[in-house]
Structure formats: C-alpha cells, structure tokens
Enzyme design. Structure first.
Site, PDB file in Angstrom:
ATOM      1  N   ARG A   1       0.859  -1.188   0.000  1.00 48.28           N
ATOM      2  CA  ARG A   1       0.000   0.000   0.000  1.00 48.28           C
ATOM      3  C   ARG A   1       0.888   1.228   0.000  1.00 48.28           C
ATOM      4  O   ARG A   1       1.967   1.236   0.599  1.00 48.28           O
ATOM      5  CB  ARG A   1      -0.879   0.052   1.253  1.00 48.28           C
ATOM      6  CG  ARG A   1      -2.099  -0.817   1.200  1.00 48.28           C
ATOM      7  CD  ARG A   1      -3.165  -0.264   0.243  1.00 48.28           C
ATOM      8  NE  ARG A   1      -4.354  -1.101   0.229  1.00 48.28           N
ATOM      9  CZ  ARG A   1      -4.572  -2.096  -0.634  1.00 48.28           C
ATOM     10  NH1 ARG A   1      -3.708  -2.374  -1.569  1.00 48.28           N
ATOM     11  NH2 ARG A   1      -5.691  -2.793  -0.566  1.00 48.28           N
TER      12      ARG A   1
ATOM     13  N   HIS B   1      -1.078   0.824  -9.413  1.00 51.66           N
ATOM     14  CA  HIS B   1      -1.804  -0.071  -8.502  1.00 51.66           C
ATOM     15  C   HIS B   1      -2.428  -1.203  -9.321  1.00 51.66           C
ATOM     16  O   HIS B   1      -3.643  -1.432  -9.273  1.00 51.66           O
ATOM     17  CB  HIS B   1      -2.867   0.682  -7.701  1.00 51.66           C
ATOM     18  CG  HIS B   1      -3.339  -0.079  -6.491  1.00 51.66           C
ATOM     19  ND1 HIS B   1      -3.627   0.526  -5.294  1.00 51.66           N
ATOM     20  CD2 HIS B   1      -3.562  -1.411  -6.282  1.00 51.66           C
ATOM     21  CE1 HIS B   1      -4.012  -0.386  -4.415  1.00 51.66           C
ATOM     22  NE2 HIS B   1      -3.978  -1.567  -4.997  1.00 51.66           N
TER      23      HIS B   1
HETATM   24  P1  NDP Z   1      -1.937 -11.308   4.718  1.00 52.18           P
HETATM   25  O1  NDP Z   1      -2.816 -10.781   5.777  1.00 52.18           O
HETATM   26  O2  NDP Z   1      -2.082 -12.740   4.304  1.00 52.18           O
HETATM   27  O3  NDP Z   1      -0.405 -11.121   5.163  1.00 52.18           O
HETATM   28  C1  NDP Z   1       0.062  -9.956   5.762  1.00 52.18           C
HETATM   29  C2  NDP Z   1       1.475 -10.200   6.254  1.00 52.18           C
HETATM   30  O4  NDP Z   1       1.971  -8.984   6.821  1.00 52.18           O
HETATM   31  C3  NDP Z   1       1.547 -11.266   7.369  1.00 52.18           C
HETATM   32  O5  NDP Z   1       2.715 -12.030   7.251  1.00 52.18           O
HETATM   33  C4  NDP Z   1       1.600 -10.407   8.625  1.00 52.18           C
HETATM   34  O6  NDP Z   1       2.236 -11.024   9.735  1.00 52.18           O
HETATM   35  C5  NDP Z   1       2.437  -9.242   8.131  1.00 52.18           C
HETATM   36  N1  NDP Z   1       2.259  -8.091   9.002  1.00 52.18           N
HETATM   37  C6  NDP Z   1       1.116  -7.413   9.286  1.00 52.18           C
HETATM   38  N2  NDP Z   1       1.351  -6.435  10.190  1.00 52.18           N
HETATM   39  C7  NDP Z   1       2.668  -6.513  10.481  1.00 52.18           C
HETATM   40  C8  NDP Z   1       3.517  -5.804  11.353  1.00 52.18           C
HETATM   41  N3  NDP Z   1       3.043  -4.791  12.126  1.00 52.18           N
HETATM   42  N4  NDP Z   1       4.811  -6.151  11.419  1.00 52.18           N
HETATM   43  C9  NDP Z   1       5.291  -7.153  10.675  1.00 52.18           C
HETATM   44  N5  NDP Z   1       4.546  -7.889   9.813  1.00 52.18           N
HETATM   45  C10 NDP Z   1       3.246  -7.561   9.722  1.00 52.18           C
HETATM   46  O7  NDP Z   1      -2.079 -10.346   3.478  1.00 52.18           O
HETATM   47  P2  NDP Z   1      -1.837 -10.670   1.931  1.00 52.18           P
HETATM   48  O8  NDP Z   1      -0.527 -11.334   1.779  1.00 52.18           O
HETATM   49  O9  NDP Z   1      -3.024 -11.360   1.373  1.00 52.18           O
HETATM   50  O10 NDP Z   1      -1.812  -9.184   1.316  1.00 52.18           O
HETATM   51  C11 NDP Z   1      -0.858  -8.237   1.742  1.00 52.18           C
HETATM   52  C12 NDP Z   1      -1.219  -6.861   1.211  1.00 52.18           C
HETATM   53  O11 NDP Z   1      -0.966  -6.765  -0.171  1.00 52.18           O
HETATM   54  C13 NDP Z   1      -2.685  -6.460   1.327  1.00 52.18           C
HETATM   55  O12 NDP Z   1      -3.010  -6.058   2.646  1.00 52.18           O
HETATM   56  C14 NDP Z   1      -2.779  -5.327   0.333  1.00 52.18           C
HETATM   57  O13 NDP Z   1      -2.500  -4.097   0.974  1.00 52.18           O
HETATM   58  C15 NDP Z   1      -1.691  -5.636  -0.672  1.00 52.18           C
HETATM   59  N6  NDP Z   1      -2.231  -5.933  -1.999  1.00 52.18           N
HETATM   60  C16 NDP Z   1      -1.896  -5.134  -3.049  1.00 52.18           C
HETATM   61  C17 NDP Z   1      -2.338  -5.402  -4.321  1.00 52.18           C
HETATM   62  C18 NDP Z   1      -1.897  -4.595  -5.479  1.00 52.18           C
HETATM   63  O14 NDP Z   1      -2.427  -4.772  -6.587  1.00 52.18           O
HETATM   64  N7  NDP Z   1      -0.931  -3.717  -5.332  1.00 52.18           N
HETATM   65  C19 NDP Z   1      -3.237  -6.546  -4.581  1.00 52.18           C
HETATM   66  C20 NDP Z   1      -3.487  -7.348  -3.432  1.00 52.18           C
HETATM   67  C21 NDP Z   1      -3.013  -7.034  -2.179  1.00 52.18           C
HETATM   68  P3  NDP Z   1       1.636 -12.355  10.389  1.00 52.18           P
HETATM   69  O15 NDP Z   1       1.984 -13.468   9.404  1.00 52.18           O
HETATM   70  O16 NDP Z   1       2.371 -12.487  11.670  1.00 52.18           O
HETATM   71  O17 NDP Z   1       0.166 -12.143  10.511  1.00 52.18           O
HETATM   72  C1  OXD Z   2      -6.069  -5.492  -3.030  1.00 54.20           C
HETATM   73  C2  OXD Z   2      -5.688  -4.512  -4.019  1.00 54.20           C
HETATM   74  O1  OXD Z   2      -5.979  -5.194  -1.854  1.00 54.20           O
HETATM   75  O2  OXD Z   2      -6.127  -4.635  -5.182  1.00 54.20           O
HETATM   76  O3  OXD Z   2      -6.455  -6.604  -3.418  1.00 54.20           O
HETATM   77  O4  OXD Z   2      -4.924  -3.586  -3.732  1.00 54.20           O
END
Ligand code: NDP
Ligand code: OXD
Length: 319
Positions: free
Chosen positions: A234, A282
């Site tokens: 993000r 994005h």
């Molecule tokens: P998940 O919830 O599966 O994974 C998030 C990861 O981030 C986990 O490993 C989590 O740790 C870690 N995390 C969260 N908070 C912290 C913190 N404070 N410190 C350290 N690690 C942290 O999410 P996804 O993998 O499914 O997606 C990740 C992000 O990708 C989405 O939230 C979205 O913002 C972005 N995204 C962007 C897209 C784009 O087109 N650019 C499309 C899709 C998603 P833990 O394993 O311990 O919970």
């Molecule tokens: C998502 C994105 O969060 O598209 O899936 O950014």
C-alpha cells in the site's frame, strides 16, 4: 426462498467499474439480487456488501448486514471507517490474485537482477553494451509481509534460485526463508535484504514504515550495485519524499512502486520521471470478478448453511 427473503447484496465500489462485478454476480448467483445502492436510509433488505472503498458511514446504515466482502486482499479501504458495524469482514485470498501478485514480484525482481533499466536506456541510445550479470543465488530478496501473497512470491523466487528472507508480525518457520519477526527482527531483516519486496497490509503499525530510517538499514553494497525497493503493498506504507531522497543519495539504487501515498499518483510527483523508478498504477494484482465473485457467492451459501466464513479480518490487528 425468494431473493428478497435471502436478503439483497449491495455492491459499493468507488473508482472501479461496477459493470463486470454486477454481470458476474448475476451469473454466479442468479438466485440473489444485487443492487448498487440501498433502497433508502436504514435499508433492512441488504444482507451482504461487496465493497471497494465504500463511502464512509454507508455500512452502518444497513441494520441487517450480516457480512462485508472486501473486493481486494487489503482491507484498509474498509476498516478505516470508524462507524463500521460489528459484522465479519471477509477478504480475498484466491489463487488467481496470488498468482498475479507473484507474477508482478518475479517480473520486477528479475528486471532489477537483469539490469532492465540499463538495457532499455542503452537500446534507446543504440548502444551495444553488456551490463554486469549477478547470479540470483548471490542475491537475497527480503519479503516484508509473509502472508498469503508474500509466501507465494517467496516460493516462486526460491525456484529461480534467489536467497530469501522474510519479516512478519508473529514468528514463523518457513523452509528456505530466513524468517524474522516483530520490531526486534526488523533491523536484522533489512540488513540482509538486497531487494526489499513490501507486501504488508496498511495498519496503524505499518503506516510509513518505508522511510529514511528503515531504508538506511538496508545494505549499501549489494551484488546489484545497491539496494532495491519494490512496494506492491500500500502507498501509505511508504514516505515518498524519503524514497526520493534515498534514491538521490545512494541509500537506494532503484525502486519499483505499484502503490502510492495518493492514488492516482499526482502528475507533479517526482516519482513519474525519476530515472531509477518504475511506476505501475496499482495494478500488481488486479481483482478479476470472473475469478473472485464465484468464491464470494459460495461463501454466502456456506454461511447460510451454518459453515464458518473463511479469510476473516482480525479487526484488532487491522488486517
Ligand atoms: P496477509 O494478511 O495474508 O499477510 C500480511 C502479512 O503482513 C503477514 O505475514 C503479517 O504477519 C504481516 N504483518 C502485518 N502487520 C505486520 C507488522 N506490524 N509487522 C510485521 N509484519 C506484519 O495479506 P496478503 O498477503 O493477502 O496481502 C498483503 C497486502 O498486499 C494487502 O493487505 C494489500 O495491501 C496488498 N495488496 C496489493 C495489491 C496490489 O495490486 N498492489 C493486490 C493485493 C493485495 P503475520 O503473518 O504475523 O500475521
Ligand atoms: C487489493 C488490491 O488489496 O487490489 O487486493 O490492492
């Protein structure tokens, strides 16, 4: 049961074309009615909401809302609404989205490994030159966020021979990945990363985490010639002025950015024409209604059959 008895589905999207979502929903769930707006204030007929950046306050005016389905994997666009009712929020975890994100990550990592920017510049000047060619096995890719997307991207990069490190909130043990976690793990994690791939959710804890201080913790000397940042998580995770400064003073060699503090990226942003920056709008992993709507329709059926909803958001953790 009639579609009205089952409850209506509200599609609340901002900045996306609703057409394909409506069409796909009609195909995947012909027995459910989907609408673009509530029938009036406090519409009691809406049971589910499918949302992308819904207008703040809208969900709290739906008294019989049973669940909210985010049309993206990230949910900051939903839970930033302080008036959100206390109903389950389901996020997207789907092979289609995951594969698209891993494609983006692999594409960008390989572009940096194989000096894509240099070759494009040389081709534009008709220069026949060969750039240094570091081996994947000498490069450590640090994945910040080892969730659904981060672990899949890590697995695909491992197949290409890269060394992997990862950082998550809670401790993890994953084969082939040097796992770090929590605040104490951040500096050692950044210190081993030649290419930093950011796949974190945007939460109160992660906002602005890519900044002058954290970028300075990355290695200056890397097999690529300098550290590289790739952010597809993000835009709110990054401080763009600090990234530009780091690129200009050598703390960063290059960056691939798919997400921005303000989207669309303003025409005045220096990132657009910075020679070391690759901008995508994005678009790293698009939400494809054809692949995602059937999953959501199935989840509604499961929920009504008394089975638990999958991929629920932990509202306290913020993701
Ligand atoms: P998940 O919830 O599966 O994974 C998030 C990861 O981030 C986990 O490993 C989590 O740790 C870690 N995390 C969260 N908070 C912290 C913190 N404070 N410190 C350290 N690690 C942290 O999410 P996804 O993998 O499914 O997606 C990740 C992000 O990708 C989405 O939230 C979205 O913002 C972005 N995204 C962007 C897209 C784009 O087109 N650019 C499309 C899709 C998603 P833990 O394993 O311990 O919970
Ligand atoms: C998502 C994105 O969060 O598209 O899936 O950014």
């Amino acid at each position: 049961m009639t579609s009205v008895e089952r409850g209506r589905v509200l599609l609340a999207v901002t900045g996306w074309d609703p057409g394909p979502w409506l069409a796909e929903f009609a195909r995947a769930a012909p027995d459910r009615e989907i609408v673009r707006a509530p029938a009036g204030p406090d519409d009691p007929t809406i049971r589910y909401a499918l949302v992308w950046k819904p207008p703040p306050g809208l969900m709290s005016r739906l008294p019989n809302l049973a669940a909210i389905f985010s049309l993206g994997a990230g949910v900051d666009h939903v839970i930033d609404d302080t008036t959100l009712p206390d109903v389950p929020i389901v996020r997207i975890v789907a092979d289609d989205l995951t594969n698209r994100m891993s494609e983006y990550v692999v594409w960008q990592v390989l572009d940096h490994l194989r000096q894509g920017r240099l070759y494009r510049a040389w081709q534009a000047r008709r220069q026949w030159r060969e750039a240094p060619q570091p081996a994947a096995g000498d490069v450590t890719v640090g994945i910040m966020g080892l969730g659904a997307l981060g672990t899949d991207a890590a697995g695909k990069l491992a197949m290409l021979g890269f060394r992997l490190a990862g950082w998550s909130r809670r401790p993890k043990h994953l084969a082939g990945i040097a796992c770090h976690s929590g605040e104490d793990g951040l500096a050692p994690f950044l210190g081993t990363s030649d290419i930093l791939v950011v796949l974190l959710p945007l939460t109160a804890q992660t906002r602005g985490i890519i900044n002058r201080r954290t970028l300075a913790l990355m290695k200056r000397e890397t097999p690529l010639g300098g550290p590289v940042l790739i952010n597809a998580g993000r835009g709110g995770l990054q401080v763009e002025a600090d990234i530009v400064e780091a690129l200009d003073n050598g703390a960063l060699m290059a960056a691939s950015l798919d997400v921005f503090e303000t989207e669309p990226l303003p025409a005045t942003s220096p990132l657009w024409d910075h020679p070391a920056v690759t901008v995508t709008p994005h678009a790293a992993a698009t939400s494809d209604p054809r692949r995602l709507v059937p999953i959501m329709a199935r989840q509604m059926d499961d929920f009504e059959a008394g089975r638990p909803l999958a991929n629920l958001v932990d509202r306290k953790a913020g993701y």
